[in-house]
Design a protein around this motif. Sequence first.
Motif, mmCIF file in Angstrom:
data_model
loop_
_atom_site.group_PDB
_atom_site.id
_atom_site.type_symbol
_atom_site.label_atom_id
_atom_site.label_comp_id
_atom_site.label_asym_id
_atom_site.label_seq_id
_atom_site.Cartn_x
_atom_site.Cartn_y
_atom_site.Cartn_z
ATOM 1 N N CYS A 16 0.876 -1.178 0.000
ATOM 2 C CA CYS A 16 0.000 0.000 0.000
ATOM 3 C C CYS A 16 0.909 1.223 0.000
ATOM 4 N N PRO A 32 -5.051 0.268 -0.765
ATOM 5 C CA PRO A 32 -5.068 -0.228 0.619
ATOM 6 C C PRO A 32 -5.614 -1.668 0.653
ATOM 7 N N GLN A 35 -5.320 -4.859 6.385
ATOM 8 C CA GLN A 35 -4.938 -4.247 7.656
ATOM 9 C C GLN A 35 -5.370 -2.780 7.791
ATOM 10 N N PRO A 36 -6.663 -2.516 7.720
ATOM 11 C CA PRO A 36 -7.120 -1.124 7.834
ATOM 12 C C PRO A 36 -6.729 -0.454 9.146
ATOM 13 N N GLU A 37 -6.704 -1.222 10.241
ATOM 14 C CA GLU A 37 -6.334 -0.629 11.526
ATOM 15 C C GLU A 37 -4.901 -0.106 11.490
ATOM 16 N N LEU A 39 -3.235 0.890 8.814
ATOM 17 C CA LEU A 39 -3.176 2.064 7.951
ATOM 18 C C LEU A 39 -3.759 3.290 8.642
ATOM 19 N N LEU A 40 -4.863 3.117 9.341
ATOM 20 C CA LEU A 40 -5.474 4.247 10.043
ATOM 21 C C LEU A 40 -4.579 4.744 11.174
ATOM 22 N N ALA A 65 -8.917 -3.113 2.380
ATOM 23 C CA ALA A 65 -9.150 -2.144 3.451
ATOM 24 C C ALA A 65 -9.934 -0.923 2.983
ATOM 25 N N GLU A 68 -13.249 0.136 5.113
ATOM 26 C CA GLU A 68 -12.935 0.674 6.439
ATOM 27 C C GLU A 68 -12.334 2.065 6.341
ATOM 28 N N LEU A 69 -11.421 2.270 5.397
ATOM 29 C CA LEU A 69 -10.812 3.597 5.244
ATOM 30 C C LEU A 69 -11.828 4.602 4.713
#
Length: 208
Positions: A16, A32, A35-37, A39-40, A65, A68-69
Motif C-alpha cells: 500500500c 489499501p 490491515q485497515p487498523e 493504515l489508520l 481495506a 474501512e478507510l
Amino acid sequence: MNVYTVPVKGYFDENCFFYVCRNSGYGVVIDPGAQPEKLLEIIRKRKWKIRKILLTHGHFDHTGAVEELRCALNIPVFAHEKAPILLEDGRMNLSSFCIGERTITGVSPLREGDRITLPEEPELDLQVIHTPGHTPDSVTFYSGRDHIAFVGDTIFRGSIGNYQYPGGDRVEIIRSIREKILTLPEETVLYSGHTEETTVGTERKRYL
C-alpha cells in the motif's frame, strides 16, 4: 511530495502507498489491500490529511481495506471506469476463490488522461494512464514532477504482471508496458503492488 510504502498482510502480501505532501500533510492512499487498523494508525500518528483512495485495479488484495478507510475518513474511492467489472464480481476480483466473495460499489470513475489533484495541495498531481493487461481496469498513476509511477501489478521489478487471471491479456499487458510505462523518462521510479521499486531505465534493459 513523499512516497511512503506500507507492506500489508492479507491473503497475499501487498504494498500500500501513501503519496503525501511533506509540508501540509495532505495526500492520497493507493491500493489499501489489507490491515485497515494499521493504515489508520499510521495516518493518525503522522497527522496526515488523506483525501482520496486510489485503486490501480480491482483485485481483492489491493482493495481489502477500502471500505474501512472510506468510512473512517469519509473520503471517495477512485478507479478506472472499467473497475466495476472486477469490484462488483467476486470471481473477477478473485475474492471468491480465496476468502469468499467481497465486492465494492460506489466508486468514482477515472479515464485515460484524467488527473488526480487536491484543492488543498497544488503539489499533488497524478496523471491517469490506462495500462490494461493484468486486468481490463489496470491503471498507472504518474507524477512527472516527482518522477514516480504507481504501476499496480502491470510490471514488477524484474518481471511482468500475471495475465492469466479472468480479464487478463498477454498482448495487452506487453503493449501497456512497452508503449505506456517504459516510454516514461528513464529516471521514473516504479512502485508496484508486490515487489521493491525499480526504475524505467532498469526495466527498459529487460524488455526493449
